[in-house]
Design a protein around this motif. Sequence first.
Motif, mmCIF file in Angstrom:
data_model
loop_
_atom_site.group_PDB
_atom_site.id
_atom_site.type_symbol
_atom_site.label_atom_id
_atom_site.label_comp_id
_atom_site.label_asym_id
_atom_site.label_seq_id
_atom_site.Cartn_x
_atom_site.Cartn_y
_atom_site.Cartn_z
ATOM 1 N N TYR A 20 0.826 -1.205 0.000
ATOM 2 C CA TYR A 20 0.000 0.000 0.000
ATOM 3 C C TYR A 20 0.863 1.258 0.000
ATOM 4 O O TYR A 20 0.599 2.199 -0.761
ATOM 5 C CB TYR A 20 -0.923 0.011 1.223
ATOM 6 N N TYR A 81 -5.288 4.578 4.595
ATOM 7 C CA TYR A 81 -4.458 3.400 4.892
ATOM 8 C C TYR A 81 -5.275 2.358 5.663
ATOM 9 O O TYR A 81 -5.389 1.209 5.248
ATOM 10 C CB TYR A 81 -3.242 3.845 5.694
ATOM 11 N N ASN A 84 -8.421 1.172 3.731
ATOM 12 C CA ASN A 84 -8.123 0.233 2.650
ATOM 13 C C ASN A 84 -7.757 -1.144 3.187
ATOM 14 O O ASN A 84 -8.232 -2.165 2.679
ATOM 15 C CB ASN A 84 -6.982 0.780 1.788
#
Length: 208
Positions: A20, A81, A84
Amino acid sequence: MGYVMQPSRPIDWIRNAIRYTRHSPKRLDVFKKCVKAEKIDSKALLCLDIPTRWNSTYKMLDRAQKIEKAFNAFDLAHPNYRNNLRDGVPKVTDWSYARKLRNLLELFKHKTNNASATKYVTVNMFYIEMMDIYTHIRNMKGIDPESRLMADAMQNKFDKYWGTNNKGLNYILYFAAILDPQSKLGVLSFGFACVFKAEKKERDQRGT
């Protein structure tokens, strides 16, 4: 030796967290600012592993665990963050497991580096390196259930190349060890006697 890492939630979560942060230059820039804000003295860049390569998993975990605090800071600085990754944000226990696995894999990294050296002869070293790996794998089996599962899979791969049932083994490598003044035939015999004894003991315990 190639080996497919066994599925592990902590490692998967850390891998996803790294993926990520590396997904875009903007995210990576925010992450680098988090590293700087946490005053972490590490210039190593995050990297993803190749599941069939022990060394790459070691490298990924070694770099990531050094900047654990930066991931926590990134969690606060980048709301998407957590949105997700949801429940997949690495926790303290995940990082603890990652450090343990990193330490277990460190020996394989050193052995691979030794075997891959190009500035000196390595053929005479293979026996000692092989015995070190064999001992390390067997020691892993006594740590905890997860480590035992991993060690069993590693042992199967090890036996494929170096086990007593391997018919395609290049015996020239053994002669190289015998001709090495540091090994000689006595050390070679002693080492294999230990291996065979350990294998027999394990078979007897499993009733096979």
